[in-house]
Design an enzyme around this catalytic site. Structure first.
Site, PDB file in Angstrom:
ATOM      1  N   CYS A  86       0.816  -1.215   0.000  1.00 15.11           N
ATOM      2  CA  CYS A  86       0.000   0.000   0.000  1.00 15.11           C
ATOM      3  C   CYS A  86       0.852   1.269   0.000  1.00 15.11           C
ATOM      4  CB  CYS A  86      -0.937   0.005   1.202  1.00 15.11           C
ATOM      5  SG  CYS A  86      -2.066  -1.387   1.232  1.00 15.11           S
ATOM      6  N   HIS A 132      -3.321   7.077   4.352  1.00 18.80           N
ATOM      7  CA  HIS A 132      -3.748   5.845   3.684  1.00 18.80           C
ATOM      8  C   HIS A 132      -5.147   5.487   4.200  1.00 18.80           C
ATOM      9  CE1 HIS A 132      -3.894   1.991   1.915  1.00 18.80           C
ATOM     10  NE2 HIS A 132      -3.517   1.296   2.963  1.00 18.80           N
ATOM     11  N   ASN A 156     -10.152   0.096   1.369  1.00 15.23           N
ATOM     12  CA  ASN A 156      -8.702   0.209   1.206  1.00 15.23           C
ATOM     13  C   ASN A 156      -8.345  -0.238  -0.207  1.00 15.23           C
ATOM     14  OD1 ASN A 156      -5.939  -0.144   1.206  1.00 15.23           O
ATOM     15  ND2 ASN A 156      -5.856  -1.233   3.163  1.00 15.23           N
TER      16      ASN A 156
HETATM   17  C1  COA Z   1      -9.165  -6.098  10.601  1.00 15.71           C
HETATM   18  C2  COA Z   1      -9.715  -5.170  11.670  1.00 15.71           C
HETATM   19  C3  COA Z   1     -10.803  -4.292  11.085  1.00 15.71           C
HETATM   20  C4  COA Z   1     -10.332  -6.049  12.764  1.00 15.71           C
HETATM   21  O1  COA Z   1     -10.876  -5.216  13.766  1.00 15.71           O
HETATM   22  P1  COA Z   1     -10.571  -5.499  15.285  1.00 15.71           P
HETATM   23  O2  COA Z   1     -11.323  -4.512  16.057  1.00 15.71           O
HETATM   24  O3  COA Z   1      -9.065  -5.559  15.449  1.00 15.71           O
HETATM   25  O4  COA Z   1     -11.205  -6.915  15.463  1.00 15.71           O
HETATM   26  P2  COA Z   1     -10.523  -8.237  16.019  1.00 15.71           P
HETATM   27  O5  COA Z   1      -9.548  -8.773  15.023  1.00 15.71           O
HETATM   28  O6  COA Z   1     -10.032  -7.975  17.417  1.00 15.71           O
HETATM   29  O7  COA Z   1     -11.750  -9.196  16.077  1.00 15.71           O
HETATM   30  C5  COA Z   1     -12.807  -8.976  16.993  1.00 15.71           C
HETATM   31  C6  COA Z   1     -13.892  -9.973  16.698  1.00 15.71           C
HETATM   32  O8  COA Z   1     -14.535  -9.601  15.486  1.00 15.71           O
HETATM   33  C7  COA Z   1     -14.566 -10.722  14.622  1.00 15.71           C
HETATM   34  N1  COA Z   1     -14.540 -10.251  13.236  1.00 15.71           N
HETATM   35  C8  COA Z   1     -13.453 -10.078  12.431  1.00 15.71           C
HETATM   36  N2  COA Z   1     -13.871  -9.644  11.236  1.00 15.71           N
HETATM   37  C9  COA Z   1     -15.217  -9.536  11.302  1.00 15.71           C
HETATM   38  C10 COA Z   1     -16.207  -9.115  10.401  1.00 15.71           C
HETATM   39  N3  COA Z   1     -15.898  -8.709   9.145  1.00 15.71           N
HETATM   40  N4  COA Z   1     -17.477  -9.109  10.802  1.00 15.71           N
HETATM   41  C11 COA Z   1     -17.834  -9.507  12.026  1.00 15.71           C
HETATM   42  N5  COA Z   1     -16.931  -9.908  12.947  1.00 15.71           N
HETATM   43  C12 COA Z   1     -15.652  -9.915  12.579  1.00 15.71           C
HETATM   44  C13 COA Z   1     -13.383 -11.555  15.005  1.00 15.71           C
HETATM   45  O9  COA Z   1     -13.547 -12.887  14.613  1.00 15.71           O
HETATM   46  C14 COA Z   1     -13.385 -11.398  16.505  1.00 15.71           C
HETATM   47  O10 COA Z   1     -14.333 -12.266  17.038  1.00 15.71           O
HETATM   48  P3  COA Z   1     -14.054 -12.991  18.450  1.00 15.71           P
HETATM   49  O11 COA Z   1     -13.939 -11.884  19.459  1.00 15.71           O
HETATM   50  O12 COA Z   1     -15.262 -13.844  18.616  1.00 15.71           O
HETATM   51  O13 COA Z   1     -12.790 -13.766  18.262  1.00 15.71           O
HETATM   52  C15 COA Z   1      -8.599  -4.298  12.297  1.00 15.71           C
HETATM   53  O14 COA Z   1      -7.719  -5.107  13.047  1.00 15.71           O
HETATM   54  C16 COA Z   1      -7.793  -3.566  11.263  1.00 15.71           C
HETATM   55  O15 COA Z   1      -8.309  -2.708  10.570  1.00 15.71           O
HETATM   56  N6  COA Z   1      -6.481  -3.836  11.207  1.00 15.71           N
HETATM   57  C17 COA Z   1      -5.626  -3.177  10.251  1.00 15.71           C
HETATM   58  C18 COA Z   1      -5.876  -3.769   8.898  1.00 15.71           C
HETATM   59  C19 COA Z   1      -5.298  -2.968   7.791  1.00 15.71           C
HETATM   60  O16 COA Z   1      -5.413  -1.776   7.767  1.00 15.71           O
HETATM   61  N7  COA Z   1      -4.739  -3.676   6.828  1.00 15.71           N
HETATM   62  C20 COA Z   1      -4.228  -3.121   5.639  1.00 15.71           C
HETATM   63  C21 COA Z   1      -3.030  -2.323   5.903  1.00 15.71           C
HETATM   64  S1  COA Z   1      -2.475  -1.679   4.414  1.00 15.71           S
END
Ligand code: COA
Length: 347
Positions: free
Chosen positions: A114, A254, A284
């Protein structure tokens, strides 16, 4: 004699017509509009139609950028394309774009996840500053949906496809790229990767069965990296330009997750109004994210001549890249021809 800065004199974008909403995704995986909106800020993303190709999307954005700058493809001295989703493993994307545009110039492809487009922008600007080249198009294009596992709710809700481009020319004034920072932390590459299909683990039935040809991400680790880098890189590039982040007229982060931006804004004691946001419409779009936001900021009149913007990208690698740009006179000519012309369908 002072070296000229690389000034942005043209801009263009292309997004596929097909829209994938949060409700659409809720029919595909166990998720909901409420969860995606609350955790990411994303409402919908554009996904390729069968007519969209990486090359075609890149050329559509580049043609609009050339038109705004009053150039034709034959005026180009260099094409730089950033992406991680090429039409083919070989040849590289930029060569196909050069042929499709009808340009007669070198073509360079930059891959840095990215962060790729900011890396490409900074690379291109060096050729302007040395006087080697005068007219360069820098394209960010991502058809990232091809690498998304639409059975994996932790990644498929985040990404979308898009292309955007700018023209760089030697600035006659102090407008142009004022400062930059590029960075890499390959030690943590495993947090965001496509494990299969490369030379380490060539494509095989096992790769397909394990769905290893798709993006795997440790969301929480990437989240922590992203917030850290958004803050430190903004501070660093501002300091290099003799400013502080509060001095930027607009910050273009970003467009990965609204919570990452809100966290950084809070830590930097900056109002969210200072940050350009369009992730609710596109998700994204990987390396197309920063140029797409920049192009829309210009088209919406958020950047005027003399304004200074700080932009920071972060992503796989793990990598990050930031740049400070002073806008020149060109942004005042927001012409009708900045509207997208539509994608090229390759035969
Ligand atoms: C991916 C992201 C949105 C997840 O959000 P989060 O608040 O960290 O969520 P978690 O990973 O802690 O997961 C929390 C719960 O939601 C669930 N979950 C994950 N994706 C889900 C979705 N799309 N819908 C519903 N639930 C979801 C998980 O399974 C977890 O469930 P559990 O508590 O029963 O295990 C976040 O971590 C993120 O944005 N990270 C950066 C990603 C990024 O920017 N990547 C590209 C960089 S260029």
């Amino acid at each position: 004699m002072a070296m000229p800065r690389a000034e942005i004199t043209g801009w263009g974008k292309y997004v596929p017509t097909k829209i994938l909403t949060n409700d659409d995704l809720a029919k595909m995986v166990d998720t909901s509009d409420e969860w995606i909106t609350a955790r990411t800020g994303i409402k919908e993303r554009h996904i390729r139609t069968e007519n969209d190709t990486t090359t075609g999307m890149a050329c559509a954005a580049a043609r609009d950028a050339l038109a705004v700058a009053g150039l034709t493809p034959s005026d180009l001295d260099l094409i730089v394309v950033a992406n991680s989703s090429p039409d083919y493993l070989l040849p590289a994307s930029a060569n196909l774009v050069q042929y499709e545009l009808g340009a007669n110039c070198p073509a360079l492809t930059v891959t840095a996840g990215c962060s790729g487009w900011v890396y490409a922008l900074v690379t291109a600007s060096q050729f302007i500053q040395t006087g080697a080249y005068k007219n360069i198009v820098v394209i960010g294009v991502e058809l990232i949906s091809y690498a998304i596992d639409y059975t994996d709710r932790s990644t498929c809700v985040l990404f979308g496809d898009a292309a955007a481009a700018v023209i760089l020319q030697p600035g006659l004034t102090e407008a142009g790229i004022m400062a930059f920072e590029l960075g890499s932390d390959g030690q943590h590459a495993h947090h965001l990767m496509v494990p299969g299909g490369g030379t380490r683990k060539p494509m095989s039935q096992e790769v397909v069965d394990k769905r290893e040809m798709y993006i795997r991400m440790n969301g929480q680790e990437v989240f922590k990296f992203a917030t850290r880098k958004l803050i430190t890189c903004l501070n660093n590039i501002a300091a290099s330009a003799g400013m502080s982040p509060a001095d930027f007229d607009l910050i273009i982060p970003h467009q990965a997750n609204l919570r990452i931006i809100e966290y950084a804004a809070d830590k930097l004691h900056l109002s969210m109004d200072k940050f350009f946001i369009n992730l609710h419409k596109y998700g994204n779009t990987s390396t197309a994210s920063i140029p797409l936001a920049l192009v829309e900021a210009i088209q919406e009149g958020r950047l005027k001549s003399g304004d200074v913007t700080g932009m920071v990208a972060f992503g796989s690698g793990l990598s990050w890249a930031g740049a400070v740009i002073k806008m020149g006179e060109a942004v005042n000519k927001i012409a009708a021809n900045t509207e997208p012309q539509g994608a090229v369908v390759l035969q």
